[in-house]
Design an enzyme around this catalytic site. Structure first.
Site, mmCIF file in Angstrom:
data_model
loop_
_atom_site.group_PDB
_atom_site.id
_atom_site.type_symbol
_atom_site.label_atom_id
_atom_site.label_comp_id
_atom_site.label_asym_id
_atom_site.label_seq_id
_atom_site.Cartn_x
_atom_site.Cartn_y
_atom_site.Cartn_z
ATOM 1 C CG ASP A 238 8.377 -0.560 -9.556
ATOM 2 O OD1 ASP A 238 8.006 -1.050 -10.505
ATOM 3 O OD2 ASP A 238 7.541 -0.920 -8.568
ATOM 4 C CE1 TYR A 391 1.599 -1.541 -10.075
ATOM 5 C CE2 TYR A 391 1.789 -3.345 -8.390
ATOM 6 C CZ TYR A 391 2.085 -2.701 -9.415
ATOM 7 O OH TYR A 391 3.456 -2.646 -9.868
ATOM 8 C CG HIS A 448 11.364 -0.965 -14.186
ATOM 9 N ND1 HIS A 448 10.959 0.295 -13.942
ATOM 10 C CD2 HIS A 448 10.782 -1.782 -13.003
ATOM 11 C CE1 HIS A 448 9.934 0.274 -13.146
ATOM 12 N NE2 HIS A 448 9.906 -0.814 -12.338
#
Length: 472
Positions: A238, A391, A448
């Site tokens: 990630d 982000y 993930h």
């Protein structure tokens, strides 16, 4: 006219063609030499830079002290949580919706009931404090990290390793893999450092705009230097994948090897388009294996698997990459809202097929206590908004045009491709960015959250990669 039979006989024409061909070879050779010389002089690193993310102006000197840290709580904190949980308003789900619309509220009630009546936060804190934890101030931020040393075994080689998490994870993702890496009977063991990304969990949040993966990479290099390490291995998934990749690009002389379980490549150019168009039918021509074809195209085709599916799963990314504070207000105020928002990712990113299940398949790979411990790290530190801002900071400018995205990675690299990762990246694509791939593994299962889901598989692949690097 030089090719005219009236001017040249066949012998002269043949000699002329040989001359042209020889000239072409010579020019080609010169161009090839120029290319390799140019490649050799091209930058193979990105600037380290510097920064200050604390409040106010940067002081003349920084306090480099490393001090112990332990997670704590209070009865008041737990009581406030219970009162908020008890005031939750639920919306009934649509019939037979599963997790297709997000977290199914019927199952959410079960999770919240466990949280309210069975989950013991004080017990989980004791587990969190099982491993030594510390903080140190770097660029104005108190950076939290685990530092786990292996027991000394005669003849065993110990290597420093940094593990970096992502969103919506935390250092708790690594609690199941840590004993496999540190308390190993193998010839190799690791001294592991697990930092919390600033703004996540127990690491202080930046006070200023601009803290992105490059800043995190620099901070983590400074952390390793402060701990006395000049060479070390890195592992990440990630955001941890991008941060550790940036670390390898910044100071390749410090990074002995880079191991990733979330693979990235530049999805552009004629080569990628060509491989997508014909890879399903002539995989060998574009460097695909049969497993690449199965994972890229499946039974639904490339566009459905890799474009439409990703669009369905990345609405959160657009929100957090543009206006994180707006959505963050709600989930920072409601513990149940926070749990629904975050745990939905642990369902879908483990396996897209979990969307068809009423319970989202959450307890197939995780326990509710483990999932809620991760939620509580975000809740008690109030760090969900600052974690979402990461982000925004990384997408402020077109990430495709960032220097790090256009700089190769030249350190020894190990890639672990888990079958249920959000997107599959074949080795032929990965080579465009990672120029020194020592191992590429098709993992048999997992998604993930590799360290959280399949700690043994990840530990084994990391170990075989490091052994290759150490041997060569």
């Amino acid at each position: 006219c030089l090719h005219s039979e009236n001017i040249m006989d066949k012998r002269d024409k043949c000699l002329f063609q040989l001359l042209v061909a020889g000239s072409a070879v010579a020019v080609g050779g010169l161009l090839t030499c120029y290319y390799w010389v140019y490649q050799g002089t091209k930058t193979k690193r990105i600037p380290t830079g510097d920064g200050w993310w604390g409040a106010g102006e940067k002081p003349r000197s920084e306090d480099e002290k490393v001090f112990p840290f332990q997670v704590q709580t209070s009865d008041e904190e737990i009581q406030d949580l219970y009162e908020r949980i008890d005031r939750t308003r639920y919306t009934e789900p649509l019939e037979d919706a599963g997790f297709q619309y997000g977290f199914n509220s019927t199952y959410l009630k079960k999770v919240v009931s466990h949280w309210r009546h069975q989950f013991n936060w004080k017990k989980q804190i004791a587990i969190l404090n099982k491993y030594p934890q510390f903080k140190t101030n770097i660029e104005g931020l108190d950076v939290h990290f685990l530092h786990v040393r292996p027991p000394r075994r005669e003849g065993q080689k110990v290597l420093p390793l940094m593990l970096v998490h992502g969103w919506p994870g935390s250092v708790y993702e690594f609690y199941r893999i840590l004993p496999l890496l540190t308390d190993s009977l193998d010839s190799l063991a690791f001294e592991v450092i697990c930092p919390s990304i600033p703004g996540y969990g127990f690491s202080e949040a930046p006070r200023k705009q601009g803290f992105n993966s490059l800043a995190a990479a620099r901070v983590f290099h400074k952390l390793m230097e402060r701990l006395g390490f000049s060479e070390y291995y890195l592992q990440g998934g990630d955001w941890g994948s991008l941060i550790t990749t940036n670390m390898a690009q910044m100071k390749p002389e410090c990074v002995k090897g880079l191991h990733l379980n979330m693979l990235t490549s530049k999805m552009k150019g004629f080569g990628v388009l060509f491989s997508i168009l014909i890879g399903r039918y002539l995989p060998w021509l574009v460097g695909f294996t049969r497993e690449d074809v199965r994972r890229l195209f499946g039974s639904v085709g490339f566009m459905e698997r890799n474009v439409y599916e990703i669009l369905r799963e990345t609405g959160y990314l657009h929100i957090q990459g543009t206006k994180p504070d707006s959505a963050g207000c709600g989930v920072n105020d409601s513990p149940v809202g926070l749990a629904a928002y975050m745990l939905e990712k642990f369902s879908t990113w483990t396996d897209f097929n979990n969307r068809d299940l009423e319970d989202g398949g959450l307890e197939r790979k995780f326990t509710l206590d483990d999932l809620l411990t991760n939620i509580m790290i975000y809740w008690t530190t109030g760090s969900i908004v600052s974690s979402m801002r990461f982000y925004k900071e990384n997408f402020k400018t077109n990430i495709e045009n960032r220097l790090d995205n256009n700089t190769g990675v030249y350190v020894p690299t190990g890639l672990a491709a888990f079958p249920n990762e959000l997107m599959h990246v074949p080795q032929s694509w990965a080579r465009d960015r990672f120029r020194n791939i020592y191992s590429y593994s098709y993992m048999p299962r997992g998604g993930h959250f590799a360290a959280f889901e399949e700690p043994q598989l990840l530990a084994d692949d990391l170990l075989q990669f490091v052994k290759k690097v150490e041997k060569l």
